[in-house]
Design a protein around this motif. Structure first.
Motif, PDB file in Angstrom:
ATOM      1  N   ALA A   1     -11.694 -10.781 -27.739  1.00 51.46           N
ATOM      2  CA  ALA A   1     -10.820  -9.442 -27.125  1.00 51.46           C
ATOM      3  C   ALA A   1      -9.541 -10.153 -26.476  1.00 51.46           C
ATOM      4  CB  ALA A   1     -11.591  -8.975 -25.864  1.00 51.46           C
ATOM      5  N   VAL A   2      -9.535 -11.226 -26.019  1.00 47.98           N
ATOM      6  CA  VAL A   2      -8.265 -12.089 -25.674  1.00 47.98           C
ATOM      7  C   VAL A   2      -7.395 -12.458 -26.551  1.00 47.98           C
ATOM      8  CG1 VAL A   2      -7.648 -13.824 -24.047  1.00 47.98           C
ATOM      9  CG2 VAL A   2      -9.547 -12.552 -23.208  1.00 47.98           C
ATOM     10  N   SER A   3      -7.957 -13.411 -27.302  1.00 41.72           N
ATOM     11  CA  SER A   3      -7.272 -13.868 -28.619  1.00 41.72           C
ATOM     12  C   SER A   3      -8.323 -13.957 -29.784  1.00 41.72           C
ATOM     13  CB  SER A   3      -6.721 -15.178 -28.084  1.00 41.72           C
ATOM     14  OG  SER A   3      -7.734 -16.409 -28.560  1.00 41.72           O
ATOM     15  N   PRO A   4      -8.097 -12.991 -30.683  1.00 40.19           N
ATOM     16  CA  PRO A   4      -8.778 -12.940 -32.075  1.00 40.19           C
ATOM     17  C   PRO A   4      -8.979 -14.229 -32.520  1.00 40.19           C
ATOM     18  CG  PRO A   4      -6.922 -11.154 -31.847  1.00 40.19           C
ATOM     19  CD  PRO A   4      -6.522 -12.150 -30.717  1.00 40.19           C
ATOM     20  N   VAL A   5     -10.527 -14.350 -32.896  1.00 40.69           N
ATOM     21  CA  VAL A   5     -10.720 -15.644 -33.699  1.00 40.69           C
ATOM     22  C   VAL A   5     -10.640 -15.308 -35.278  1.00 40.69           C
ATOM     23  CG1 VAL A   5     -12.207 -16.475 -32.003  1.00 40.69           C
ATOM     24  CG2 VAL A   5     -13.156 -14.717 -33.688  1.00 40.69           C
ATOM     25  N   GLU A   6     -10.433 -16.382 -35.948  1.00 44.67           N
ATOM     26  CA  GLU A   6     -10.280 -16.211 -37.347  1.00 44.67           C
ATOM     27  C   GLU A   6     -11.769 -15.781 -38.134  1.00 44.67           C
ATOM     28  OE1 GLU A   6      -8.279 -19.115 -39.673  1.00 44.67           O
ATOM     29  OE2 GLU A   6      -6.682 -18.980 -37.972  1.00 44.67           O
ATOM     30  N   ASP A   7     -12.794 -16.597 -37.645  1.00 38.83           N
ATOM     31  CA  ASP A   7     -14.017 -16.390 -38.117  1.00 38.83           C
ATOM     32  C   ASP A   7     -14.993 -15.358 -37.354  1.00 38.83           C
ATOM     33  OD1 ASP A   7     -16.338 -16.789 -39.796  1.00 38.83           O
ATOM     34  OD2 ASP A   7     -16.804 -18.857 -38.729  1.00 38.83           O
ATOM     35  N   THR A   8     -14.867 -14.315 -37.866  1.00 36.73           N
ATOM     36  CA  THR A   8     -15.760 -13.371 -37.063  1.00 36.73           C
ATOM     37  C   THR A   8     -16.963 -13.204 -37.638  1.00 36.73           C
ATOM     38  OG1 THR A   8     -14.994 -11.467 -38.445  1.00 36.73           O
ATOM     39  CG2 THR A   8     -13.684 -11.924 -36.220  1.00 36.73           C
ATOM     40  N   SER A   9     -17.427 -14.009 -38.688  1.00 36.67           N
ATOM     41  CA  SER A   9     -18.754 -13.636 -39.028  1.00 36.67           C
ATOM     42  C   SER A   9     -19.818 -14.433 -38.110  1.00 36.67           C
ATOM     43  CB  SER A   9     -18.848 -14.470 -40.489  1.00 36.67           C
ATOM     44  OG  SER A   9     -18.399 -15.786 -40.435  1.00 36.67           O
ATOM     45  N   LYS A  10     -19.310 -15.164 -37.307  1.00 34.73           N
ATOM     46  CA  LYS A  10     -20.185 -15.991 -36.288  1.00 34.73           C
ATOM     47  C   LYS A  10     -20.833 -14.831 -35.300  1.00 34.73           C
ATOM     48  CE  LYS A  10     -16.930 -17.640 -32.890  1.00 34.73           C
ATOM     49  NZ  LYS A  10     -16.579 -18.790 -32.073  1.00 34.73           N
ATOM     50  N   PHE A  11     -20.170 -13.859 -35.170  1.00 38.85           N
ATOM     51  CA  PHE A  11     -20.856 -12.817 -34.269  1.00 38.85           C
ATOM     52  C   PHE A  11     -22.024 -12.026 -34.972  1.00 38.85           C
ATOM     53  CE2 PHE A  11     -16.250 -11.707 -33.274  1.00 38.85           C
ATOM     54  CZ  PHE A  11     -16.597 -12.483 -32.055  1.00 38.85           C
ATOM     55  N   LYS A  12     -21.947 -11.678 -36.110  1.00 36.38           N
ATOM     56  CA  LYS A  12     -22.993 -11.366 -37.144  1.00 36.38           C
ATOM     57  C   LYS A  12     -24.281 -12.451 -37.216  1.00 36.38           C
ATOM     58  CE  LYS A  12     -24.052  -9.321 -41.414  1.00 36.38           C
ATOM     59  NZ  LYS A  12     -23.736  -8.720 -42.779  1.00 36.38           N
ATOM     60  N   LYS A  13     -23.811 -13.701 -37.357  1.00 39.04           N
ATOM     61  CA  LYS A  13     -24.858 -14.955 -37.471  1.00 39.04           C
ATOM     62  C   LYS A  13     -25.731 -14.918 -36.236  1.00 39.04           C
ATOM     63  CE  LYS A  13     -22.327 -17.330 -40.777  1.00 39.04           C
ATOM     64  NZ  LYS A  13     -21.338 -18.670 -41.106  1.00 39.04           N
ATOM     65  N   THR A  14     -25.035 -14.683 -34.948  1.00 40.50           N
ATOM     66  CA  THR A  14     -25.716 -14.983 -33.822  1.00 40.50           C
ATOM     67  C   THR A  14     -26.556 -13.814 -33.403  1.00 40.50           C
ATOM     68  OG1 THR A  14     -23.470 -16.132 -33.067  1.00 40.50           O
ATOM     69  CG2 THR A  14     -25.174 -15.318 -31.293  1.00 40.50           C
ATOM     70  N   ARG A  15     -26.089 -12.605 -33.860  1.00 36.12           N
ATOM     71  CA  ARG A  15     -26.932 -11.096 -33.719  1.00 36.12           C
ATOM     72  C   ARG A  15     -28.292 -11.634 -34.491  1.00 36.12           C
ATOM     73  NH1 ARG A  15     -22.489  -8.322 -34.629  1.00 36.12           N
ATOM     74  NH2 ARG A  15     -23.218  -7.449 -36.570  1.00 36.12           N
ATOM     75  N   LYS A  16     -28.097 -11.983 -35.646  1.00 32.41           N
ATOM     76  CA  LYS A  16     -29.482 -12.368 -36.652  1.00 32.41           C
ATOM     77  C   LYS A  16     -30.223 -13.085 -35.973  1.00 32.41           C
ATOM     78  CE  LYS A  16     -27.668 -10.432 -40.781  1.00 32.41           C
ATOM     79  NZ  LYS A  16     -27.795 -10.403 -42.439  1.00 32.41           N
ATOM     80  N   ASP A  17     -29.567 -14.355 -35.509  1.00 39.75           N
ATOM     81  CA  ASP A  17     -30.550 -15.302 -35.012  1.00 39.75           C
ATOM     82  C   ASP A  17     -31.245 -14.596 -33.665  1.00 39.75           C
ATOM     83  OD1 ASP A  17     -29.698 -17.201 -36.868  1.00 39.75           O
ATOM     84  OD2 ASP A  17     -28.142 -18.128 -35.592  1.00 39.75           O
ATOM     85  N   ILE A  18     -30.349 -13.895 -32.802  1.00 41.44           N
ATOM     86  CA  ILE A  18     -31.303 -13.435 -31.464  1.00 41.44           C
ATOM     87  C   ILE A  18     -32.377 -12.506 -32.262  1.00 41.44           C
ATOM     88  CG2 ILE A  18     -30.922 -11.679 -29.920  1.00 41.44           C
ATOM     89  CD1 ILE A  18     -28.075 -12.928 -29.380  1.00 41.44           C
ATOM     90  N   ALA A  19     -32.016 -11.581 -33.282  1.00 42.18           N
ATOM     91  CA  ALA A  19     -33.086 -10.598 -33.688  1.00 42.18           C
ATOM     92  C   ALA A  19     -34.094 -11.469 -34.177  1.00 42.18           C
ATOM     93  CB  ALA A  19     -32.642  -9.701 -34.776  1.00 42.18           C
ATOM     94  N   ARG A  20     -34.047 -12.705 -34.960  1.00 43.88           N
ATOM     95  CA  ARG A  20     -34.970 -13.537 -35.747  1.00 43.88           C
ATOM     96  C   ARG A  20     -35.913 -13.882 -34.408  1.00 43.88           C
ATOM     97  NH1 ARG A  20     -31.608 -16.559 -38.389  1.00 43.88           N
ATOM     98  NH2 ARG A  20     -31.808 -15.007 -40.169  1.00 43.88           N
ATOM     99  N   LEU A  21     -35.276 -14.477 -33.262  1.00 44.43           N
ATOM    100  CA  LEU A  21     -35.999 -15.168 -32.186  1.00 44.43           C
ATOM    101  C   LEU A  21     -36.890 -13.868 -31.730  1.00 44.43           C
ATOM    102  CD1 LEU A  21     -33.221 -17.361 -30.809  1.00 44.43           C
ATOM    103  CD2 LEU A  21     -35.380 -18.265 -31.577  1.00 44.43           C
ATOM    104  N   MET A  22     -36.360 -12.746 -31.255  1.00 45.95           N
ATOM    105  CA  MET A  22     -37.022 -11.591 -30.512  1.00 45.95           C
ATOM    106  C   MET A  22     -38.127 -11.353 -31.419  1.00 45.95           C
ATOM    107  SD  MET A  22     -33.972  -9.776 -28.851  1.00 45.95           S
ATOM    108  CE  MET A  22     -35.075  -8.674 -27.980  1.00 45.95           C
ATOM    109  N   THR A  23     -38.119 -11.396 -32.814  1.00 41.92           N
ATOM    110  CA  THR A  23     -39.057 -10.888 -33.594  1.00 41.92           C
ATOM    111  C   THR A  23     -40.279 -11.748 -33.446  1.00 41.92           C
ATOM    112  OG1 THR A  23     -37.665  -9.769 -35.227  1.00 41.92           O
ATOM    113  CG2 THR A  23     -39.936 -10.050 -36.068  1.00 41.92           C
ATOM    114  N   VAL A  24     -40.152 -13.130 -33.766  1.00 35.22           N
ATOM    115  CA  VAL A  24     -41.022 -14.069 -33.597  1.00 35.22           C
ATOM    116  C   VAL A  24     -41.679 -13.967 -32.001  1.00 35.22           C
ATOM    117  CG1 VAL A  24     -41.351 -16.548 -33.578  1.00 35.22           C
ATOM    118  CG2 VAL A  24     -40.229 -15.594 -35.430  1.00 35.22           C
ATOM    119  N   LEU A  25     -40.802 -13.977 -31.004  1.00 35.80           N
ATOM    120  CA  LEU A  25     -41.315 -13.963 -29.840  1.00 35.80           C
ATOM    121  C   LEU A  25     -42.424 -12.808 -29.629  1.00 35.80           C
ATOM    122  CD1 LEU A  25     -41.348 -14.797 -26.868  1.00 35.80           C
ATOM    123  CD2 LEU A  25     -39.443 -13.449 -26.431  1.00 35.80           C
ATOM    124  N   ALA A  26     -42.012 -11.602 -30.150  1.00 39.19           N
ATOM    125  CA  ALA A  26     -42.862 -10.489 -30.055  1.00 39.19           C
ATOM    126  C   ALA A  26     -44.127 -10.645 -30.837  1.00 39.19           C
ATOM    127  CB  ALA A  26     -42.070  -8.958 -30.711  1.00 39.19           C
TER     128      ALA A  26
END
Length: 65
Positions: free
Chosen positions: A33-58
């Protein structure tokens, strides 16, 4: 992060890793938000990692009962 790596983790490690990734995602979003990054795909990758972890945790918590 591969699903095989996630399945080897115990419940406490999963919770810790979820907290770390959520904090990292919040920090990355704030920095973007302060200074745009070039590689915004890491947001999607991080969200997917969190979802993967939460699924296995459940799954592990359900099987533990």
């Amino acid at each position: 992060m591969k699903i095989a790596e996630v399945r080897e983790m115990n419940i406490a490690d999963l919770k810790d890793k979820i907290a770390v990734l959520q904090a990292q995602l919040d920090t990355d979003r704030l920095n973007h938000a302060v200074s745009p990054v070039e590689d915004t795909s890491k947001f999607k990758k991080t969200r997917k990692d969190i979802a993967r972890l939460m699924t296995v945790l459940a799954e592990k918590e359900k099987n533990q009962d």
